[in-house]
Write an enzyme that holds these catalytic residues in place. Structure first.
Site, PDB file in Angstrom:
ATOM      1  N   GLY A 158       0.921  -1.854  -0.492  1.00 51.10           N
ATOM      2  CA  GLY A 158       0.171  -0.157  -0.197  1.00 51.10           C
ATOM      3  C   GLY A 158       1.107   0.628   0.029  1.00 51.10           C
ATOM      4  CB  SER A 159       0.073   4.656   1.361  1.00 49.76           C
ATOM      5  OG  SER A 159      -1.034   4.235   0.057  1.00 49.76           O
ATOM      6  CB  THR A 160       4.344   1.693   3.546  1.00 50.34           C
ATOM      7  OG1 THR A 160       4.260   0.059   2.872  1.00 50.34           O
ATOM      8  CG2 THR A 160       2.857   1.642   5.016  1.00 50.34           C
ATOM      9  CE1 TYR A 161       7.895  -1.402  -2.959  1.00 50.12           C
ATOM     10  CE2 TYR A 161       6.668  -0.306  -4.929  1.00 50.12           C
ATOM     11  CZ  TYR A 161       7.495  -0.518  -3.893  1.00 50.12           C
ATOM     12  OH  TYR A 161       8.323  -2.210  -4.634  1.00 50.12           O
ATOM     13  CE  LYS A 162       0.953   6.778  -1.874  1.00 51.77           C
ATOM     14  NZ  LYS A 162      -0.553   7.455  -1.537  1.00 51.77           N
TER      15      LYS A 162
END
Lengths: 625, 373
Positions: free
Chosen positions: A323-327
């Site tokens: 999810g957005s932790t990958y950003k």
């Protein structure tokens, strides 16, 4: 003289003497046969008969060694040994079995205890061979048998060690469990084990088994035909196993377990300075004491067939879309590749269109003009759709790999999964299909083929937090004797360095700080006063995860359609000491569900009292549920 | 009177060698029974069996002196009387005898258990000696002449078989058959007799009770009873074999002391001895038995008359068959049948009858030079 008499000796004729010769021959043959047979048994067969004679009378009785104690970094006991009390029955002393059992039943009934009569008794050739009537009984039964021992001849209480895990389910997927060594283990050439040995079957118990198990002793006893012990021929004392100190901090472990509050998920905390794991929680879990009395086939089947897989440690074996932790990784890639600058402003109107597909930002009406810092703080999807499109899948993969993703972290733990970082080549090879540019778009916000274990996620953030050193996560601090002499110390292992510019680190660190501490940040529920928590929320969509067969199966159950809530954070901002990664399965939004768990843990880590917390933050946590 | 002829020449001709052999075997027997009754368990220590055995040996020596003192020709003359008394005792066993281990073998006389079948072993020898002395012939005996001896053998055989005591019944037949063979029998007659015996077997079978039939089946086929007779034989072979060359030492036989070996004082005494004294001990013991048998055979050869020869030869057969069947059984080459080992197995009646047989041998030996008057 003689002649005078022998002449008169009537029967002594030549034929008569002939008969005697025949008799002598027959007798010689008979006695020779006996002597030959005696020679055969005592001289030729002596070795075989000696062995049989010894196995007749000599019993090799194993003495179980005491398994080493496992403690956390502060000395709190996580696994210990407890005496197990078994009701043992000795038929040779009991004489009247029916009467004995009847008496026991009456005594039990007075205390409302049930007798377990699964043991079958028949006439036995070996009345002095003890039979375990009931295993691991409670103190009430022990009291009944001990108090009435005069009236219960042949029944006694036998004590043997069993494993005790004071934290029960909370540490079960971390510590694993033990059991008797299996036939497979023996056949796999593990010559150090013998049948009946206790061995670690999973988790720390398995990894550290060579240190924990010690060496079992033995007792050589001579028994008679009734199996009654006649004399001791020798005794080799058992050597207890070594004690083990883990890097775990039980307080954090407890906070993580309570934080998940029954939800399926995983929490891992580690020290970014050396990769030491401070907490490792996977839920749901199992009762490790089930294995003490010998788990029933039914219970074992239930554990294995449970759709929530309680026997899996999700921290190392669970694979989730980040999810957005990958950003963080996408942003680092974009900055390093010069695709964006901190000042690059992109426009978010809530949607991003590519070809005939429309991708949405989580904020329906968009973030408007937005630059990198705020895009991370507010987790703007459209900003990263654009960045991802510009970067391309392979550039993202390159940086993900630098952070240690897409391969095992190397933690010494069974069944670690490698996760998945897709590339164009990977898709061509594995799925025999070319990469669609559209797939890169969702990949940029952590959706799509990519999968991470919670441990990989934590370790990637730890590598970022410490300024670019990838440590191999480790659980074991040291192994020592009961007296405290150190047998083995586990030193941290550095596996890689992430070559990012200092500027990139600084920019992103400040953005992650903003996520938790700035107005409008998605991770404000993790804010802890004076701790300078930096973090990133994530909400991973479960639907559209066709690559994971388990997820595909789970899709059929509607409750499993909910998003996974993710949160990963570190603190303090400068010189971070702790990284926490949380995945709460099908629980909703990361900021609302996962971040409060992190806050609790941070509070405990930094020893912050409940009263110090601003009420506003507490409220956010509650509404987030 | 003949039997009062206990003159000095008798003493002069006393067979000290035979006595030495017998007493040697008896001494081994006492040690061995002591070991068999010995146990690590303090409570069971000092089983009285060996004391009783010493008492039986002493009584046996008295019996030996009696049979030595009464001229065997007088005994041969009274053979039919003795035989009738023995038969009467066997019948009494069936009426008043008491039962042990499912077999009615014992008469109680003044509190002492007494086994009439043991008396029968000697009286059948005496009665056959008398018969062949009366019916001397230079030609092999024909069937017609063997009808009486056959009846004399069959009667006690059936009575003992019915107790049931297969072992002793078998010994009676084997001794008698050996004597008849030795005396000389017409081959045709032999074939007819043996085929007659085979034909009568189903009739005997018919008269047996079910449990007796079972015993016979197990006798011929020990594998049918692996936990009973088969188990015993296996444990016995282990005991003997594990003794090795030198044995495990006195009181150190694990098979014996830990009670893996069954019937240690009686049927399996040889295994006890072979385990603790090894091949060396077993060899010495077998040589002692051989000396006994060949010495007895020498007495038979030099006996003054046919009845002396037949009696001595019958005793040779008695010892040979008992030793062969007993040791053969414990060594696992012959089926399990309860026959005691002479002078070694515990048992009063057998000891008395074996000692009486020795007395008879000495008797025949002492009279070998005396002229007919």
């Amino acid at each position: 003289m003689e002649n005078r008499f022998t002449v008169l000796n009537v029967p002594e004729t030549p034929e008569f003497r002939q008969k005697f010769k025949i008799v002598v021959t027959v007798l010689l043959i008979i006695f020779s046969l006996l002597l030959i047979r005696l020679w055969y048994l005592q001289i030729i067969k002596v070795q075989e008969m000696r062995e049989k004679s010894e196995s007749n009378a000599i019993r090799y009785r194993k003495i179980q060694s005491l398994r080493g104690v496992i403690t956390d970094r502060n000395g709190d006991i996580l696994a210990d040994n407890l005496p197990s009390f078994d009701v043992v029955y000795m038929p040779g002393i009991a004489k009247n079995h029916e009467q004995l059992i009847q008496r026991l039943q009456i005594l039990y009934n007075r205390k409302n205890l049930e007798i377990d009569l699964s043991q079958q008794f028949g006439k036995t050739m070996r009345p002095y061979l003890p039979v375990k009537l009931e295993k691991n009984v409670g103190m009430e039964k022990v009291a009944v048998v001990e108090a009435n021992s005069v009236n219960l001849p042949g029944l006694y209480i036998d004590v043997s060690p069993v494993r005790l895990y004071p934290k029960k389910e909370m540490t079960a997927s971390l510590l694993g469990y033990i059991g008797e060594v299996g036939k497979d283990d023996l056949e796999n050439g593990e010559s150090e084990y013998s049948l009946g040995d206790i061995t670690g079957k999973y988790g720390v118990e398995k990894v550290l088994d060579p240190y924990l198990r010690g060496r079992s002793g033995a007792e050589l006893v001579e028994v008679n035909v009734h199996e009654k012990q006649m004399q001791n021929l020798g005794r080799i004392e058992a050597v207890p196993g070594y004690n083990t100190v883990l890097t775990i901090d039980t307080r954090l472990q407890e906070a993580a377990w309570l934080g998940l509050n029954g939800k399926a998920g995983a929490v891992v905390a580690l020290d970014p300075r050396d990769g030491a794991i401070l907490a490792m929680v996977s839920a749901p879990s199992f009762d490790p004491h089930l294995f003490n009395a010998g788990i029933s086939a039914e219970q074992w089947k239930n554990l294995l067939n449970n759709p929530l897989s309680p026997m899996t440690n999700r921290v190392v074996s669970g694979q989730y879309p980040p999810g957005s932790t990958y950003k963080l990784i996408v942003a680092a890639a974009a900055l390093e590749e010069g695709i964006i600058t901190p000042q690059t402003k992109l426009f978010c109107d809530g949607t991003f269109t590519m070809g005939n597909r429309t991708f949405r930002c989580w904020k329906k009406h968009g973030h408007g003009q937005i630059e990198l810092h705020r895009a991370i703080v507010e987790s703007c999807d459209v900003y990263f759709y654009n960045v991802g499109k510009m970067l391309g899948v392979d550039k993202i993969a390159k940086y993900a790999n630098l952070f240690g993703l897409g391969k095992e972290t190397g933690i010494n733990f069974p069944n670690e999964k490698s996760g998945l970082i897709p590339t164009q080549q990977w898709k061509l090879e594995r799925l025999k299909q070319p990469w669609h540019p559209g797939e890169t778009i969702s990949l940029a916000i952590g959706q799509g083929y990519n999968l991470l274990t919670p441990l990989q996620l934590a370790n990637a953030y730890a590598s970022f937090a410490n300024g670019g050193t990838v440590w191999q996560p480790h659980l074991i601090k040291r192994v020592e004797t009961a007296e405290g002499r150190i047998i083995k110390k586990f030193e941290p292992v550095k596996t890689a360095t992430i070559p990012l510019s200092k500027k990139t680190f600084e920019l992103l660190r400040s953005a992650l700080w903003g996520v938790v501490n700035e107005q409008g940040g998605t991770g404000r529920a993790a804010m802890v006063p004076n701790a300078d928590v930096c973090g990133k929320t994530g909400t991973a969509q479960v639907v559209g995860l066709p690559q994971d067969p388990k997820a595909r199966r789970l899709k059929k159950i509607s409750a499993f359609h909910e998003d996974h809530a993710l949160f990963v954070c570190f603190a303090p901002r400068d010189n971070p000491e702790i990284v926490i990664a949380i995945v709460a399965e099908n629980a909703g939004h990361g900021g609302a569900v996962a971040a409060p768990i992190a806050r609790k843990m941070m509070e405990i880590y930094f020893n912050i009292q409940e009263s110090d917390i601003r009420p506003q933050v507490a409220n956010t946590a509650e509404t987030g549920r | 009177m003949l039997f009062l002829k206990f003159d000095r020449s008798n003493l002069h001709n006393f067979d000290w060698t035979l006595l030495a052999i017998v007493l040697s075997i008896c001494a081994i027997g006492i040690l061995n029974i002591y070991s068999a009754g010995y146990s690590y368990d303090a409570l069971e220590r000092q089983s009285p069996f060996y004391i009783k055995q010493i008492q039986w040996i002493l009584l046996g020596l008295i019996a030996m002196i009696i049979t030595f003192s009464i001229d065997y020709r007088f005994l041969a003359k009274g053979a039919y009387v003795i035989y009738c008394i023995a038969i009467a005792l066997l019948i009494l066993v069936h009426i008043f005898g008491y039962t042990m281990h499912g077999s009615q073998r014992w008469l109680s006389i003044g509190g002492l258990a007494f086994q009439p079948s043991e008396v029968m072993k000697l009286s059948i020898i005496l009665v056959l000696a008398r018969y062949f002395e009366d019916h001397k012939s230079n030609q092999p005996y024909k069937l017609r002449e063997l009808i009486v001896p056959a009846l004399l053998i069959m009667l006690p055989f059936l009575l003992i078989l019915k107790q049931p005591d297969l072992g002793t019944a078998l010994i009676i037949v084997l001794i008698s058959a050996s004597i008849i063979f030795f005396i000389g029998v017409n081959w045709k007659s032999f074939l007819i007799a043996s085929s007659g015996a085979l034909l009568s077997a189903p009739i005997v079978w018919h008269f047996l009770k079910d449990y007796q039939k079972d015993r016979l089946i197990i006798f011929f086929n020990p594998e049918r009873d692996p936990l009973g007779a088969g188990y015993h034989i296996i444990q016995s072979m282990i005991a003997v074999g594990s003794g090795g060359l030198w044995g495990k030492g006195f009181l150190n036989g694990t098979q014996t002391q830990l009670k893996f070996l069954p019937e240690q004082q009686t049927d399996f005494v040889f295994s006890v001895f072979a385990e603790e004294w090894g091949f060396t001990g077993g060899f010495v013991l077998i040589i002692l038995f051989m000396s006994l048998v060949f010495w007895s055979l020498k007495i038979a050869l030099h006996a003054r008359d046919l009845s002396g020869t037949v009696i001595a030869f019958g005793i040779v057969c008695l010892f040979s068959w008992q030793v062969f069947i007993n040791i053969g059984m414990v060594l696992g080459v012959l089926p399990v049948v309860g026959i005691p080992l002479p002078f070694l197995s515990y048992g009063g009646s057998a000891m008395l009858s074996f000692m009486a047989a020795i007395g008879l041998l000495m008797n025949i030996n002492a009279h070998r030079f005396i002229l007919h008057r």
